[in-house]
Write a protein that holds these residues in place. Structure first.
Motif, PDB file in Angstrom:
ATOM      1  N   PRO A  89       0.794  -1.229   0.000  1.00  0.00           N
ATOM      2  CA  PRO A  89       0.000   0.000   0.000  1.00  0.00           C
ATOM      3  C   PRO A  89       0.832   1.287   0.000  1.00  0.00           C
ATOM      4  N   ASP A  90       2.045   1.254   0.555  1.00  0.00           N
ATOM      5  CA  ASP A  90       2.797   2.499   0.689  1.00  0.00           C
ATOM      6  C   ASP A  90       3.826   2.740  -0.416  1.00  0.00           C
ATOM      7  N   ASP A  91       3.749   1.964  -1.488  1.00  0.00           N
ATOM      8  CA  ASP A  91       4.711   2.149  -2.577  1.00  0.00           C
ATOM      9  C   ASP A  91       4.519   3.483  -3.292  1.00  0.00           C
ATOM     10  N   SER A  92       5.585   3.935  -3.953  1.00  0.00           N
ATOM     11  CA  SER A  92       5.490   5.119  -4.808  1.00  0.00           C
ATOM     12  C   SER A  92       5.072   4.674  -6.206  1.00  0.00           C
ATOM     13  N   SER A  93       4.756   5.657  -7.043  1.00  0.00           N
ATOM     14  CA  SER A  93       4.351   5.335  -8.416  1.00  0.00           C
ATOM     15  C   SER A  93       5.439   4.545  -9.140  1.00  0.00           C
ATOM     16  N   ALA A  94       6.703   4.951  -8.935  1.00  0.00           N
ATOM     17  CA  ALA A  94       7.798   4.265  -9.617  1.00  0.00           C
ATOM     18  C   ALA A  94       7.903   2.816  -9.158  1.00  0.00           C
ATOM     19  N   GLN A  95       7.626   2.576  -7.880  1.00  0.00           N
ATOM     20  CA  GLN A  95       7.682   1.202  -7.380  1.00  0.00           C
ATOM     21  C   GLN A  95       6.547   0.356  -7.945  1.00  0.00           C
ATOM     22  N   GLU A  96       5.409   0.991  -8.251  1.00  0.00           N
ATOM     23  CA  GLU A  96       4.320   0.255  -8.901  1.00  0.00           C
ATOM     24  C   GLU A  96       4.793  -0.284 -10.249  1.00  0.00           C
ATOM     25  N   ILE A  97       5.506   0.571 -10.991  1.00  0.00           N
ATOM     26  CA  ILE A  97       6.000   0.169 -12.309  1.00  0.00           C
ATOM     27  C   ILE A  97       7.001  -0.983 -12.162  1.00  0.00           C
ATOM     28  N   THR A  98       7.925  -0.840 -11.205  1.00  0.00           N
ATOM     29  CA  THR A  98       8.904  -1.905 -10.968  1.00  0.00           C
ATOM     30  C   THR A  98       8.196  -3.223 -10.668  1.00  0.00           C
ATOM     31  N   TRP A  99       7.133  -3.120  -9.865  1.00  0.00           N
ATOM     32  CA  TRP A  99       6.392  -4.330  -9.495  1.00  0.00           C
ATOM     33  C   TRP A  99       5.823  -5.023 -10.735  1.00  0.00           C
ATOM     34  N   ILE A 100       5.140  -4.269 -11.609  1.00  0.00           N
ATOM     35  CA  ILE A 100       4.501  -4.938 -12.751  1.00  0.00           C
ATOM     36  C   ILE A 100       5.537  -5.422 -13.765  1.00  0.00           C
ATOM     37  N   GLN A 101       6.714  -4.784 -13.759  1.00  0.00           N
ATOM     38  CA  GLN A 101       7.773  -5.289 -14.648  1.00  0.00           C
ATOM     39  C   GLN A 101       8.336  -6.602 -14.126  1.00  0.00           C
ATOM     40  N   GLN A 102       8.474  -6.685 -12.798  1.00  0.00           N
ATOM     41  CA  GLN A 102       9.106  -7.873 -12.207  1.00  0.00           C
ATOM     42  C   GLN A 102       8.141  -9.038 -12.055  1.00  0.00           C
ATOM     43  N   LYS A 103       6.858  -8.731 -11.830  1.00  0.00           N
ATOM     44  CA  LYS A 103       5.888  -9.792 -11.557  1.00  0.00           C
ATOM     45  C   LYS A 103       5.099 -10.162 -12.806  1.00  0.00           C
ATOM     46  N   LYS A 104       5.510  -9.642 -13.936  1.00  0.00           N
ATOM     47  CA  LYS A 104       4.812  -9.897 -15.196  1.00  0.00           C
ATOM     48  C   LYS A 104       4.619 -11.395 -15.416  1.00  0.00           C
ATOM     49  N   GLY A 105       3.361 -11.778 -15.743  1.00  0.00           N
ATOM     50  CA  GLY A 105       3.093 -13.173 -16.043  1.00  0.00           C
ATOM     51  C   GLY A 105       2.789 -14.022 -14.826  1.00  0.00           C
ATOM     52  N   THR A 106       2.886 -13.468 -13.616  1.00  0.00           N
ATOM     53  CA  THR A 106       2.554 -14.234 -12.418  1.00  0.00           C
ATOM     54  C   THR A 106       1.209 -13.773 -11.879  1.00  0.00           C
ATOM     55  N   SER A 107       0.628 -14.578 -10.994  1.00  0.00           N
ATOM     56  CA  SER A 107      -0.662 -14.200 -10.419  1.00  0.00           C
ATOM     57  C   SER A 107      -0.506 -13.072  -9.403  1.00  0.00           C
ATOM     58  N   LEU A 108       0.744 -12.706  -9.075  1.00  0.00           N
ATOM     59  CA  LEU A 108       0.984 -11.616  -8.125  1.00  0.00           C
ATOM     60  C   LEU A 108       1.031 -10.261  -8.806  1.00  0.00           C
ATOM     61  N   ASP A 109       1.002 -10.242 -10.123  1.00  0.00           N
ATOM     62  CA  ASP A 109       1.094  -8.983 -10.850  1.00  0.00           C
ATOM     63  C   ASP A 109      -0.119  -8.115 -10.506  1.00  0.00           C
ATOM     64  N   ALA A 110       0.103  -6.789 -10.496  1.00  0.00           N
ATOM     65  CA  ALA A 110      -0.995  -5.871 -10.204  1.00  0.00           C
ATOM     66  C   ALA A 110      -1.862  -5.702 -11.448  1.00  0.00           C
ATOM     67  N   ASP A 111      -3.185  -5.649 -11.233  1.00  0.00           N
ATOM     68  CA  ASP A 111      -4.104  -5.499 -12.361  1.00  0.00           C
ATOM     69  C   ASP A 111      -4.267  -4.041 -12.756  1.00  0.00           C
ATOM     70  N   VAL A 112      -4.380  -3.193 -11.748  1.00  0.00           N
ATOM     71  CA  VAL A 112      -4.644  -1.776 -12.011  1.00  0.00           C
ATOM     72  C   VAL A 112      -3.648  -0.918 -11.245  1.00  0.00           C
ATOM     73  N   LEU A 113      -3.363   0.258 -11.796  1.00  0.00           N
ATOM     74  CA  LEU A 113      -2.390   1.147 -11.187  1.00  0.00           C
ATOM     75  C   LEU A 113      -3.018   2.503 -10.928  1.00  0.00           C
ATOM     76  N   ASP A 114      -2.500   3.166  -9.895  1.00  0.00           N
ATOM     77  CA  ASP A 114      -2.885   4.535  -9.595  1.00  0.00           C
ATOM     78  C   ASP A 114      -1.568   5.294  -9.503  1.00  0.00           C
ATOM     79  N   VAL A 115      -1.212   6.026 -10.571  1.00  0.00           N
ATOM     80  CA  VAL A 115       0.136   6.598 -10.651  1.00  0.00           C
ATOM     81  C   VAL A 115       0.098   8.092 -10.944  1.00  0.00           C
ATOM     82  N   GLY A 116       1.178   8.777 -10.592  1.00  0.00           N
ATOM     83  CA  GLY A 116       1.338  10.184 -10.952  1.00  0.00           C
ATOM     84  C   GLY A 116       1.481  10.307 -12.460  1.00  0.00           C
ATOM     85  N   THR A 117       1.106  11.473 -12.999  1.00  0.00           N
ATOM     86  CA  THR A 117       1.091  11.626 -14.454  1.00  0.00           C
ATOM     87  C   THR A 117       2.475  11.464 -15.082  1.00  0.00           C
ATOM     88  N   ALA A 118       3.511  11.960 -14.395  1.00  0.00           N
ATOM     89  CA  ALA A 118       4.861  11.847 -14.966  1.00  0.00           C
ATOM     90  C   ALA A 118       5.218  10.385 -15.227  1.00  0.00           C
TER      91      ALA A 118
END
Lengths: 375, 286
Positions: free
Chosen positions: A93-122
């Protein structure tokens, strides 16, 4: 402490390799629901009924970086589960927007991947190739300048930069320069490091606007914090509800919806102040991960967030003190909760929203000058 | 040397065949562990330091003249030097006091046990303990130097540096034989002369070795300084943090890898000095 050796950076990299190797894991959408993986709107996928059925079949939704006391997300998640019976798995819950991106890059293809993101525009602009284009039913009610035309990302909720303070302790604040006075010794904090957190960068930009700068020039804001530091009033601890409660950070510069008395656990004497001519706003963005393990649930979540009903996402964000993106449209069609809308912090003058290039420019200036100014 | 010579004599050409084959297999887990968790990650970090975000080869990450980078390396050096010198001097004094007391006494057992625990104390809990005790709204003291760099954070680091020094330096002091002191005194040597010509030279390599260990320890500390100072990147680990988590467009994981390589180089220099001094230590005690 000693676990934070340099080598640990490498261990993290190793974990990355390990997860990459384990990809090709479960993907819960069955063949008949594959169409939701790419559906660009609810009608393109076969209508709302089909979407709900497919999402229920998936049964789970992975969300990331949604603190429960941030813009009412705790209730929003509860309401979604109550309405559709879909379990919401809230990751980091306390990740930054950049960490959200890192997560979906690393967890791609697994059931742990995030479905939706809430990120800053940059971040949304920088990584839009990772998102699936999707247009919610209320697409036309989202202002055109606050969304990607193809629906890769779209503004969701936002607010104005505010100064939150205890009026019982400090009296009423009417100008930013008051903060330089001796009674604010060690009192003023930002929500994070401006070279890392968007909320902190915007806090410096707000000071810049108040001090005669503009959206292209954050320097007066940096000067202001330099003066604040020289006066001994700048507190470099990251402000949280805990530091406010303990009295360590009695004045906090943060988004209005994160600075509400109810969010920071303060009484009625906790007030918000927006400096004259420094009305700086920003919206976060929603985006669907193009590799979402629960593609239908992800799309249903977006439909829910942009729904204008009394228990829909837009009014729930409003209940969290945030300005929902469809506020203007909902005010004219009457679906907005009027009591809640009236309680939003009052802003005077023209509202400023930073463009991506202005944001990048400000960040580059801070990277070179922030540490020098406040150390 | 004497021990090694005896072994050599015992394991001549005939002895080599008798060596149990399982002897070296005992080291396999260690080397596998080291390869997996030290060599491989280091290799990946170095590899990524020369890549751009799309995977192409580049030197641009290694631009140590970028804003804030040079000052962060200087800051890292200053902080590590202050925290290691302070920790080494104070820790050595404490270790000497403990060593000269009763070897089975309560004080010694307490000091050693407490050092073992406190040498591992760090991170948010440590920073918060100091914030609550001597920070801007401190319970005991509102120290004006608390938030100054490097002194404020160096004092916080001393909290785990001193115990670590006690742990690594106590065996060296225990190695000083009473007979050497007696010999010095019976030959008419003063206390000053004993430390100048006997005790000092004997302890110096161990002291410097421990100093280097403390240096590396504070160089790599991350969680404590982030909890202490969130908004200014004084040291390299904080910049690596920015490269990983910045959401305002300053995120660049490859640059973080390059900074890590810079720190690895710093640590390698420190370790080379350390091994050199270790060799001298063993030569002295032979």
């Amino acid at each position: 402490m000693r676990t934070h050796k340099v080598a640990l950076v490498g261990v993290a990299a190793l974990a990355l390799v390990a997860t990459a190797c384990s990809s090709g894991g479960s993907n819960s959408s069955s063949a008949s629901d594959k169409k939701w993986d790419t559906a660009g709107s609810v009608s393109a996928g076969g209508g709302m009924k089909a979407l709900i059925a497919a999402a229920k079949k998936e049964g789970t939704l992975n969300v990331i970086a949604l603190p429960s006391n941030w813009a009412n997300y705790g209730n929003i998640i509860k309401q979604f589960t109550a309405q559709y019976g879909i379990k919401v798995n809230s990751i980091q819950p306390d990740d930054s927007s950049a960490q959200e991106i890192t997560w979906i890059q690393q967890k791609k293809g697994t059931s742990l991947d995030a479905d939706v993101l809430d990120v800053g525009t940059a971040v949304a602009v920088q990584y839009k190739s990772l998102f699936a284009p999707y247009q919610v039913a209320e697409w036309n009610d989202i202002p055109a300048n606050l969304k990607d035309p193809t629906g890769l990302y779209y503004g969701d909720y936002g607010g104005y930069m505010t100064v939150g303070y205890d009026s019982a302790k400090f009296g009423t604040i009417t100008s930013l320069n008051q903060l330089l006075g001796p009674k604010f010794k060690n009192a003023i904090a930002l929500n994070g490091n401006p070279t890392q957190a968007n909320a902190a960068l915007q806090g410096v930009m707000m000071a810049s606007l108040a001090e005669g700068g503009n959206a292209n020039n954050i320097a007066p804001g940096v000067d202001f914090f330099h003066k604040l530091k020289a006066a001994g009033n700048f507190n470099s601890v990251q402000a949280t509800a805990t530091t406010i409660k303990s009295g360590a950070t009695p004045v906090v510069i943060n988004w209005g919806y994160l600075n509400l008395a109810s969010v920071v656990g303060q009484g009625a004497s906790w007030k918000l102040f927006i400096p004259p001519n420094a009305t700086l706003g920003a919206f976060y963005d929603q985006a669907i991960n193009k590799d979402a393990p629960h593609a239908a649930a992800a799309r249903l979540w977006e439909e829910f967030l942009y729904s204008q009903t009394a228990k829909g996402g837009q009014n729930l964000w409003l209940a969290g003190g945030a300005t929902p993106i469809e506020l203007t449209a909902m005010t004219s069609n009457g679906s907005i909760d009027k009591t809640l809308a009236a309680a939003l912090p009052k802003a005077s003058g023209t509202s400023v929203f930073l463009s991506d290039s202005q944001d990048t420019k400000a960040a580059a200036f801070l990277a070179a000058n922030w540490a020098k100014a406040v150390s | 040397m004497a021990v090694a010579a005896t072994q050599d004599a015992g394991t001549g050409p005939a002895g080599a065949r008798r060596r149990p084959p399982a002897a070296w297999t005992g080291t396999v887990p260690f080397f596998a562990y080291a390869a997996l968790f030290l060599l491989l990650p280091t290799g990946i970090v170095i590899w990524n330091a020369f890549r751009n975000s799309t995977g192409g080869f580049t030197f641009s990450n290694l631009d140590f003249t970028a804003p804030g980078v040079g000052s962060a390396f200087i800051g890292s050096f200053q902080l590590s030097l202050a925290a290691s010198l302070g920790g080494a001097v104070l820790g050595a004094s404490l270790a000497y006091a403990v060593a000269t007391g009763n070897p089975d006494g309560l004080i010694r057992r307490l000091s050693v046990a407490a050092s073992g625990v406190l040498a591992q104390f760090g991170g948010v809990t440590l920073a918060f303990a100091f914030l609550a005790a001597i920070g801007p709204i401190g319970l005991f003291l509102k120290a004006s130097w608390y938030s100054s760099f490097p002194w404020g954070i160096a004092v916080i680091y001393l909290y785990f540096q001193i115990p670590l020094m006690v742990l690594v330096f106590l065996p060296a002091i225990d190695g000083l034989k009473t007979q050497w002191r007696e010999a010095s005194e019976s030959l008419g040597g003063s206390t000053w002369q004993y430390w100048r010509y006997v005790g000092g030279p004997l302890l110096a390599p161990a002291f410097l070795g421990a100093l280097l260990l403390l240096f590396a320890n504070s160089l790599s500390a991350f969680a404590t300084i982030v909890a202490w100072e969130d908004q200014i990147s004084y040291v390299v680990p904080q910049l690596i943090g920015t490269s990983m988590i910045s959401e305002v467009g300053l995120n660049n994981a490859n640059q973080g890898d390059a900074l890590a390589v810079g720190m690895i180089v710093m640590v390698v220099i420190v370790m080379v000095c350390y091994f050199y001094l270790q060799r001298r230590t063993s030569r002295w005690l032979r």
